[in-house]
Design a protein around this motif. Structure first.
Motif, PDB file in Angstrom:
ATOM      1  N   GLU A 164     -10.177   6.234   5.677  1.00 28.66           N
ATOM      2  CA  GLU A 164      -9.160   5.877   4.682  1.00 28.66           C
ATOM      3  C   GLU A 164      -9.742   4.931   3.631  1.00 28.66           C
ATOM      4  O   GLU A 164      -9.494   5.092   2.437  1.00 28.66           O
ATOM      5  CB  GLU A 164      -7.955   5.235   5.356  1.00 28.66           C
ATOM      6  N   MET A 165     -10.522   3.955   4.075  1.00 29.93           N
ATOM      7  CA  MET A 165     -11.141   3.009   3.147  1.00 29.93           C
ATOM      8  C   MET A 165     -12.129   3.714   2.228  1.00 29.93           C
ATOM      9  O   MET A 165     -12.191   3.422   1.024  1.00 29.93           O
ATOM     10  CB  MET A 165     -11.823   1.881   3.918  1.00 29.93           C
ATOM     11  N   ALA A 166     -12.902   4.650   2.770  1.00 25.30           N
ATOM     12  CA  ALA A 166     -13.886   5.380   1.965  1.00 25.30           C
ATOM     13  C   ALA A 166     -13.185   6.208   0.886  1.00 25.30           C
ATOM     14  O   ALA A 166     -13.622   6.237  -0.265  1.00 25.30           O
ATOM     15  CB  ALA A 166     -14.753   6.279   2.857  1.00 25.30           C
ATOM     16  N   VAL A 167     -12.102   6.866   1.249  1.00 30.87           N
ATOM     17  CA  VAL A 167     -11.357   7.675   0.279  1.00 30.87           C
ATOM     18  C   VAL A 167     -10.748   6.776  -0.792  1.00 30.87           C
ATOM     19  O   VAL A 167     -10.823   7.073  -1.987  1.00 30.87           O
ATOM     20  CB  VAL A 167     -10.276   8.528   0.979  1.00 30.87           C
ATOM     21  N   ALA A 168     -10.157   5.663  -0.380  1.00 30.80           N
ATOM     22  CA  ALA A 168      -9.562   4.732  -1.342  1.00 30.80           C
ATOM     23  C   ALA A 168     -10.622   4.179  -2.289  1.00 30.80           C
ATOM     24  O   ALA A 168     -10.400   4.094  -3.504  1.00 30.80           O
ATOM     25  CB  ALA A 168      -8.846   3.595  -0.609  1.00 30.80           C
ATOM     26  N   GLU A 186     -11.072  23.116   5.143  1.00 34.35           N
ATOM     27  CA  GLU A 186     -11.121  23.195   6.611  1.00 34.35           C
ATOM     28  C   GLU A 186     -12.417  22.612   7.169  1.00 34.35           C
ATOM     29  O   GLU A 186     -12.406  21.905   8.180  1.00 34.35           O
ATOM     30  CB  GLU A 186     -10.954  24.657   7.063  1.00 34.35           C
ATOM     31  N   ARG A 187     -13.534  22.891   6.512  1.00 33.13           N
ATOM     32  CA  ARG A 187     -14.836  22.391   6.970  1.00 33.13           C
ATOM     33  C   ARG A 187     -14.847  20.860   7.017  1.00 33.13           C
ATOM     34  O   ARG A 187     -15.282  20.263   8.001  1.00 33.13           O
ATOM     35  CB  ARG A 187     -15.923  22.902   6.016  1.00 33.13           C
ATOM     36  N   VAL A 188     -14.319  20.224   5.988  1.00 33.00           N
ATOM     37  CA  VAL A 188     -14.295  18.758   5.938  1.00 33.00           C
ATOM     38  C   VAL A 188     -13.342  18.222   6.998  1.00 33.00           C
ATOM     39  O   VAL A 188     -13.662  17.261   7.702  1.00 33.00           O
ATOM     40  CB  VAL A 188     -13.885  18.265   4.532  1.00 33.00           C
ATOM     41  N   SER A 189     -12.208  18.854   7.128  1.00 36.20           N
ATOM     42  CA  SER A 189     -11.232  18.431   8.124  1.00 36.20           C
ATOM     43  C   SER A 189     -11.821  18.481   9.532  1.00 36.20           C
ATOM     44  O   SER A 189     -11.662  17.543  10.328  1.00 36.20           O
ATOM     45  CB  SER A 189      -9.997  19.324   8.033  1.00 36.20           C
ATOM     46  N   GLN A 190     -12.530  19.566   9.843  1.00 32.53           N
ATOM     47  CA  GLN A 190     -13.140  19.701  11.168  1.00 32.53           C
ATOM     48  C   GLN A 190     -14.223  18.645  11.396  1.00 32.53           C
ATOM     49  O   GLN A 190     -14.330  18.091  12.489  1.00 32.53           O
ATOM     50  CB  GLN A 190     -13.726  21.112  11.340  1.00 32.53           C
ATOM     51  N   GLU A 191     -15.022  18.370  10.367  1.00 38.34           N
ATOM     52  CA  GLU A 191     -16.060  17.346  10.509  1.00 38.34           C
ATOM     53  C   GLU A 191     -15.444  15.978  10.783  1.00 38.34           C
ATOM     54  O   GLU A 191     -15.958  15.219  11.612  1.00 38.34           O
ATOM     55  CB  GLU A 191     -16.927  17.294   9.246  1.00 38.34           C
ATOM     56  N   ILE A 192     -14.354  15.677  10.114  1.00 38.07           N
ATOM     57  CA  ILE A 192     -13.679  14.396  10.339  1.00 38.07           C
ATOM     58  C   ILE A 192     -13.144  14.335  11.767  1.00 38.07           C
ATOM     59  O   ILE A 192     -13.304  13.328  12.457  1.00 38.07           O
ATOM     60  CB  ILE A 192     -12.556  14.174   9.307  1.00 38.07           C
ATOM     61  N   LEU A 193     -12.520  15.414  12.212  1.00 36.80           N
ATOM     62  CA  LEU A 193     -11.960  15.442  13.564  1.00 36.80           C
ATOM     63  C   LEU A 193     -13.037  15.267  14.637  1.00 36.80           C
ATOM     64  O   LEU A 193     -12.798  14.643  15.667  1.00 36.80           O
ATOM     65  CB  LEU A 193     -11.194  16.743  13.800  1.00 36.80           C
ATOM     66  N   HIS A 194     -14.228  15.819  14.389  1.00 42.26           N
ATOM     67  CA  HIS A 194     -15.304  15.750  15.379  1.00 42.26           C
ATOM     68  C   HIS A 194     -16.187  14.505  15.234  1.00 42.26           C
ATOM     69  O   HIS A 194     -17.011  14.233  16.100  1.00 42.26           O
ATOM     70  CB  HIS A 194     -16.161  17.017  15.311  1.00 42.26           C
ATOM     71  N   SER A 195     -16.008  13.777  14.170  1.00 40.89           N
ATOM     72  CA  SER A 195     -16.833  12.571  13.967  1.00 40.89           C
ATOM     73  C   SER A 195     -16.284  11.420  14.798  1.00 40.89           C
ATOM     74  O   SER A 195     -15.167  11.450  15.289  1.00 40.89           O
ATOM     75  CB  SER A 195     -16.844  12.172  12.487  1.00 40.89           C
ATOM     76  N   ARG A 196     -17.107  10.435  14.939  1.00 38.50           N
ATOM     77  CA  ARG A 196     -16.671   9.246  15.664  1.00 38.50           C
ATOM     78  C   ARG A 196     -16.341   8.111  14.700  1.00 38.50           C
ATOM     79  O   ARG A 196     -16.235   6.967  15.095  1.00 38.50           O
ATOM     80  CB  ARG A 196     -17.752   8.810  16.640  1.00 38.50           C
ATOM     81  N   VAL A 197     -16.183   8.462  13.430  1.00 39.62           N
ATOM     82  CA  VAL A 197     -15.837   7.469  12.418  1.00 39.62           C
ATOM     83  C   VAL A 197     -14.346   7.148  12.558  1.00 39.62           C
ATOM     84  O   VAL A 197     -13.512   8.053  12.562  1.00 39.62           O
ATOM     85  CB  VAL A 197     -16.133   7.993  10.998  1.00 39.62           C
ATOM     86  N   PRO A 198     -14.017   5.864  12.685  1.00 37.59           N
ATOM     87  CA  PRO A 198     -12.601   5.491  12.818  1.00 37.59           C
ATOM     88  C   PRO A 198     -11.789   5.925  11.598  1.00 37.59           C
ATOM     89  O   PRO A 198     -12.286   5.902  10.468  1.00 37.59           O
ATOM     90  CB  PRO A 198     -12.630   3.967  12.916  1.00 37.59           C
ATOM     91  N   GLN A 199     -10.551   6.303  11.827  1.00 37.10           N
ATOM     92  CA  GLN A 199      -9.685   6.763  10.747  1.00 37.10           C
ATOM     93  C   GLN A 199      -9.560   5.700   9.660  1.00 37.10           C
ATOM     94  O   GLN A 199      -9.557   6.034   8.481  1.00 37.10           O
ATOM     95  CB  GLN A 199      -8.297   7.125  11.282  1.00 37.10           C
ATOM     96  N   LYS A 200      -9.483   4.446  10.036  1.00 40.68           N
ATOM     97  CA  LYS A 200      -9.351   3.370   9.046  1.00 40.68           C
ATOM     98  C   LYS A 200     -10.551   3.364   8.100  1.00 40.68           C
ATOM     99  O   LYS A 200     -10.406   3.160   6.895  1.00 40.68           O
ATOM    100  CB  LYS A 200      -9.214   2.013   9.756  1.00 40.68           C
ATOM    101  N   ARG A 201     -11.753   3.620   8.625  1.00 39.01           N
ATOM    102  CA  ARG A 201     -12.957   3.640   7.791  1.00 39.01           C
ATOM    103  C   ARG A 201     -12.916   4.828   6.825  1.00 39.01           C
ATOM    104  O   ARG A 201     -13.315   4.711   5.675  1.00 39.01           O
ATOM    105  CB  ARG A 201     -14.206   3.706   8.645  1.00 39.01           C
ATOM    106  N   MET A 241       0.848  -1.175   0.000  1.00 39.96           N
ATOM    107  CA  MET A 241       0.000   0.000   0.000  1.00 39.96           C
ATOM    108  C   MET A 241       0.889   1.232   0.000  1.00 39.96           C
ATOM    109  O   MET A 241       1.952   1.241   0.584  1.00 39.96           O
ATOM    110  CB  MET A 241      -0.922  -0.022   1.214  1.00 39.96           C
ATOM    111  N   SER A 242       0.412   2.291  -0.656  1.00 45.09           N
ATOM    112  CA  SER A 242       1.146   3.555  -0.731  1.00 45.09           C
ATOM    113  C   SER A 242       0.442   4.611   0.105  1.00 45.09           C
ATOM    114  O   SER A 242      -0.731   4.486   0.414  1.00 45.09           O
ATOM    115  CB  SER A 242       1.205   4.043  -2.174  1.00 45.09           C
ATOM    116  N   THR A 243       1.169   5.650   0.417  1.00 47.90           N
ATOM    117  CA  THR A 243       0.614   6.764   1.173  1.00 47.90           C
ATOM    118  C   THR A 243       0.432   7.946   0.243  1.00 47.90           C
ATOM    119  O   THR A 243       1.310   8.258  -0.556  1.00 47.90           O
ATOM    120  CB  THR A 243       1.559   7.151   2.326  1.00 47.90           C
ATOM    121  N   LEU A 244      -0.719   8.600   0.361  1.00 48.91           N
ATOM    122  CA  LEU A 244      -1.025   9.788  -0.412  1.00 48.91           C
ATOM    123  C   LEU A 244      -1.501  10.848   0.566  1.00 48.91           C
ATOM    124  O   LEU A 244      -2.389  10.596   1.381  1.00 48.91           O
ATOM    125  CB  LEU A 244      -2.137   9.495  -1.437  1.00 48.91           C
ATOM    126  N   THR A 245      -0.915  12.009   0.499  1.00 47.10           N
ATOM    127  CA  THR A 245      -1.325  13.108   1.369  1.00 47.10           C
ATOM    128  C   THR A 245      -2.194  14.061   0.560  1.00 47.10           C
ATOM    129  O   THR A 245      -1.812  14.472  -0.530  1.00 47.10           O
ATOM    130  CB  THR A 245      -0.094  13.862   1.911  1.00 47.10           C
TER     131      THR A 245
END
Length: 77
Positions: free
Chosen positions: A27-31, A10-25, A1-5
């Motif tokens: 990452e899977m959704a973006v992939a 900002e709005r999306v970033s804040q929603e992700i930070l405040h959500s209870r969705v695990p980071q792995k999920r 697997m590769s890493t992509l940054t």
């Protein structure tokens, strides 16, 4: 697997930070989204893809519209 940054609005970033969705999920959704996007780009003739799919936001709107129930369920998680 590769890493992509990627840089998120900002709005999306804040929603992700405040959500209870695990980071792995997330990452899977973006992939999964990127995989769908690349499949669609391959499906459309190259001259057409440059005019229609060069805007990732338009593709995202179409994917969400075509999979509204799935995205609503993901939002509830």
């Amino acid at each position: 697997m590769s890493t992509l940054t990627i840089e998120l609005p900002e709005r999306v970033s804040q929603e992700i930070l405040h959500s209870r969705v695990p980071q792995k999920r997330i990452e899977m959704a973006v992939a999964d989204f990127l995989e769908l996007y690349l499949q669609e780009v391959k499906r459309i003739p190259s001259i057409h893809s440059q005019t229609v799919w060069s805007d990732g936001a338009e593709f995202a709107r179409r994917v969400i519209a075509n999979n509204r129930a799935l995205f609503e369920e993901l939002a509830r998680l």
